[in-house]
Design a protein around this motif. Structure first.
Motif, short mmCIF file in Angstrom:
data_model
loop_
_atom_site.label_atom_id
_atom_site.label_comp_id
_atom_site.label_asym_id
_atom_site.label_seq_id
_atom_site.Cartn_x
_atom_site.Cartn_y
_atom_site.Cartn_z
N VAL A 47 0.88 -1.17 0.00
CA VAL A 47 0.00 0.00 0.00
C VAL A 47 0.91 1.22 0.00
CG1 VAL A 47 -1.82 1.25 1.19
CG2 VAL A 47 -1.74 -1.27 1.28
N PRO A 48 1.06 1.89 -1.15
CA PRO A 48 1.95 3.05 -1.21
C PRO A 48 1.46 4.19 -0.33
CG PRO A 48 1.42 2.21 -3.40
CD PRO A 48 0.49 1.54 -2.44
N GLN A 49 2.41 4.96 0.19
CA GLN A 49 2.17 6.19 0.97
C GLN A 49 1.28 5.95 2.19
OE1 GLN A 49 0.79 8.97 -2.18
NE2 GLN A 49 2.81 9.93 -1.97
N HIS A 50 1.28 4.73 2.68
CA HIS A 50 0.47 4.41 3.87
C HIS A 50 0.98 5.16 5.10
CE1 HIS A 50 -2.11 1.96 6.46
NE2 HIS A 50 -1.05 1.69 7.22
N TYR A 51 2.26 5.52 5.09
CA TYR A 51 2.86 6.14 6.28
C TYR A 51 3.11 7.64 6.12
CZ TYR A 51 3.20 1.30 7.56
OH TYR A 51 2.87 -0.01 7.86
N ALA A 52 2.60 8.21 5.03
CA ALA A 52 2.67 9.66 4.88
C ALA A 52 1.60 10.30 5.76
CB ALA A 52 2.45 10.05 3.42
N ASN A 53 1.99 11.29 6.54
CA ASN A 53 1.07 11.99 7.44
C ASN A 53 0.35 11.03 8.40
OD1 ASN A 53 1.58 14.53 6.12
ND2 ASN A 53 0.25 13.83 4.45
N ASN A 54 1.07 10.05 8.84
CA ASN A 54 0.56 9.09 9.81
C ASN A 54 0.92 9.59 11.21
OD1 ASN A 54 0.84 6.75 11.68
ND2 ASN A 54 0.18 5.56 9.90
N PRO A 55 -0.06 9.80 12.12
CA PRO A 55 0.24 10.38 13.44
C PRO A 55 1.28 9.58 14.23
CG PRO A 55 -2.12 10.36 13.04
CD PRO A 55 -1.50 9.58 11.92
N ASP A 56 1.20 8.26 14.19
CA ASP A 56 2.17 7.45 14.93
C ASP A 56 3.57 7.60 14.34
OD1 ASP A 56 0.23 6.50 16.66
OD2 ASP A 56 -0.18 4.71 15.43
N VAL A 57 3.65 7.63 13.03
CA VAL A 57 4.95 7.80 12.38
C VAL A 57 5.49 9.21 12.65
CG1 VAL A 57 6.17 7.86 10.17
CG2 VAL A 57 4.47 6.09 10.62
N ASP A 58 4.61 10.21 12.63
CA ASP A 58 5.05 11.58 12.91
C ASP A 58 5.61 11.69 14.34
OD1 ASP A 58 4.32 12.35 10.39
OD2 ASP A 58 2.41 13.26 10.98
N ALA A 59 4.99 11.00 15.29
CA ALA A 59 5.50 11.00 16.66
C ALA A 59 6.86 10.30 16.74
CB ALA A 59 4.50 10.33 17.60
N PHE A 60 6.99 9.22 15.99
CA PHE A 60 8.26 8.49 15.92
C PHE A 60 9.34 9.39 15.32
CE2 PHE A 60 10.99 5.61 13.32
CZ PHE A 60 11.55 4.86 14.35
N ILE A 61 9.01 10.12 14.27
CA ILE A 61 9.96 11.04 13.65
C ILE A 61 10.41 12.10 14.67
CG2 ILE A 61 10.18 12.90 11.94
CD1 ILE A 61 8.44 11.17 10.08
N ALA A 62 9.47 12.63 15.42
CA ALA A 62 9.82 13.64 16.43
C ALA A 62 10.80 13.07 17.46
CB ALA A 62 8.56 14.15 17.11
N ASP A 63 10.58 11.82 17.84
CA ASP A 63 11.52 11.17 18.78
C ASP A 63 12.91 11.05 18.18
OD1 ASP A 63 9.59 10.88 20.72
OD2 ASP A 63 9.11 8.80 20.20
N LEU A 64 12.98 10.69 16.89
CA LEU A 64 14.29 10.53 16.25
C LEU A 64 15.00 11.87 16.10
CD1 LEU A 64 13.78 7.83 13.47
CD2 LEU A 64 14.18 7.57 15.91
N VAL A 65 14.25 12.90 15.86
CA VAL A 65 14.84 14.24 15.78
C VAL A 65 15.45 14.61 17.12
CG1 VAL A 65 14.33 16.69 15.50
CG2 VAL A 65 13.33 15.02 13.91
N ALA A 66 14.71 14.36 18.21
CA ALA A 66 15.20 14.73 19.55
C ALA A 66 16.33 13.82 20.02
CB ALA A 66 14.04 14.69 20.54
#
Length: 370
Positions: A47-66
Motif C-alpha cells: 500500500v503506497p504512501q500508507h505512512y505519509a502523514n501518519n500520526p504514529d509515524v510523525d510521533a516516531f519522527i519527532a523522537d528521532l529528531v530529539a
C-alpha cells in the motif's frame, strides 16, 4: 537437598513422566529461520504512501529528531515513500491453527544435502578467512558456516523485501497478537537503528533489501546487530554483508564471541537412553535457554551420560540446561546444553534453531574431512 534430588526423592518414575509432560512442557517457541518464506514466488502486496502523514509515524519522527539529531523534514519525505507490506505482516503472524512442534521435520529441512554440500564448498572457498576468524573469535569454522547455511544457504536467499517497508510495517502495523505492543516496540527500535546505520554509512534507506522481518545480508543481521557486531573483515574500508563473504564470516564470529562463546568448549552433552535418565531430563526441561542447573544436580539425581571420556567429577560444577526436541508420535529427544548452546540461541531464540545449526555444523565437518 537440591531441587532435582527432591523431585526424584518424592515422585515415582512413572508419575515423573506424566508430571514432566504436563507441567514442565517447554514454554519456548521453536521459530523458523528468519529468512524462511512460505512461498518464495509470493509477490508483495503493498500500500503506497500508507505512512505519509501518519500520526504514529510523525510521533516516531519527532523522537528521532530529539534523540538522534535527524532532520525531521527529510524523514517525513522518506516515510512518504515507504509502503505497507501486507505480506510481511502476514508472514510474522502465528498460524491460525497452531501446529505441534516437530523437530524431525525442522531438522530434515535445514540439515539437508544442499546445505551440507554447499557448506563444504563455502568452507573450501573461504578457508583462510574462516581460520582467521576461528583464531580471533574462538568460534569453529563449522559453526560459522552452518549459521550462514541455515540463514541464507550461503547468500543464495537473502530476501527480496525492501527493508524499510518491512520494518515500518512491523513497527506500526504488527498483526493483532497477544504480544503485539512488545513486538512493535522492538521493531521501532530496529527501524531507528536501521535509519542510524544507513545515515552513518551514507546509504539510501530505500535501496536496502532483506527478509520480511528486516534481517539483512548473508548472515541475516537485524539492524541492532549490524551496528553492534558487524565488522569489515575483508579490509576494504566498508562493511558489506550482502556481497562480502569475509565480512559475513567475521561478523558472525564477532557476534558469537561478544555473546559469550567459549573457545574449545562443547555445545552439547549426550544423555543416556535409559528410562531413568530420560525421565530426569524431562523433569529438568523447563524451556530456559540460559544454563541454570549444574551437571552435578543431574548426577546426584542419578542421571547417566553418554559421553565417553568425559570426566564427570571434574565437570560437576559446569552449568547446563536441558534441550528438549519434541516430534509428534515419537519420543522427545533430550540433550544437555552448555554455554555455547545458549550463545547459539542468542542468534535465534529457539532450541530447534540452535540444534539445527549444531547438527549442520557436525555434518559439514564430517563431509569435509578427508
Amino acid at each position: 537437598m537440591d531441587k532435582l534430588a527432591r523431585i526424584v526423592a518424592n515422585v515415582s518414575l512413572s508419575f515423573l513422566f506424566a508430571f514432566a509432560a504436563v507441567v514442565l512442557a517447554p514454554a519456548h517457541a521453536h521459530a523458523t529461520p528468519r529468512n524462511d518464506r512460505t512461498n518464495n514466488s509470493l509477490e508483495e502486496e503493498i500500500v503506497p504512501q500508507h505512512y505519509a502523514n501518519n500520526p504514529d509515524v510523525d510521533a516516531f519522527i519527532a523522537d528521532l529528531v530529539a534523540r538522534d539529531g535527524f532532520d525531521g523534514a527529510a524523514l517525513k519525505r522518506l516515510f512518504s515513500q515507504v509502503d505497507y507490506s501486507q505480506t510481511a505482516a502476514r508472514l510474522v503472524a502465528p498460524p491460525p491453527v497452531p501446529t505441534p512442534k516437530n523437530w524431525s521435520a525442522y531438522q530434515s529441512r535445514l540439515v539437508d544435502s544442499i546445505r551440507i554440500n554447499d557448506g563444504v564448498q563455502f568452507w573450501q572457498d573461504n578457508d583462510a578467512t574462516l581460520k582467521r576468524a576461528a583464531e580471533q573469535f574462538g568460534v569453529p569454522p563449522s559453526i560459522i558456516v552452518a549459521i550462514i547455511g541455515v540463514e541464507t544457504v550461503y547468500g543464495r536467499h537473502m530476501g527480496n523485501f525492501r527493508t524499510i517497508d518491512a520494518l515500518t510495517t512491523l513497527a506500526f502495523d504488527y498483526p493483532q497478537t497477544k504480544n503485539r505492543d512488545d513486538r512493535m516496540t522492538m521493531f521501532r527500535k530496529q527501524l531507528e537503528n536501521f535509519l542510524v546505520w544507513t545515515r552513518e554509512r551514507n546509504v539510501d534507506p530505500l535501496s536496502v533489501y532483506g527478509s520480511y522481518a528486516g534481517a539483512i545480508g548473508i548472515p541475516q543481521f537485524m539492524p541492532t546487530s549490524l551496528i553492534n557486531y558487524a565488522v569489515d573483515y575483508d579490509g576494504d574500508g566498508k562493511i558489506d554483508l550482502a556481497h562480502s563473504a569475509a565480512d559475513a564470516i567475521g561478523s558472525v564470529g564477532n557476534f558469537l564471541m561478544q555473546h559469550g562463546w567459549e573457545r574449545d568448549q562443547p555445545v552439547i552433552w549426550h544423555i543416556a537412553s535409559d528410562p531413568g535418565s530420560q525421565g530426569l531430563a524431562q523433569a529438568g526441561a523447563d524451556g530456559q535457554a540460559k544454563p541454570h542447573w549444574t551437571l552435578g544436580n543431574f548426577l546426584k539425581a542419578g542421571i547417566e551420560m553418554n559421553e565417553p571420556g568425559l570426566n564427570l567429577a571434574a565437570q560437576s560444577n559446569t552449568p547446563v540446561l536441558v534441550i528438549d526436541l519434541p516430534t509428534p508420535d515419537q519420543p522427545t529427544q533430550y540433550f544437555l546444553g552448555l554455554q555455547n548452546f545458549y550463545v547459539l540461541t542468542r542468534y535465534n531464540r529457539s532450541f530447534f534453531y540452535a540444534m539445527a545449526v549444531y547438527d549442520l555444523a557436525q555434518a559439514i565437518k564430517a563431509a569435509k574431512a578427508p
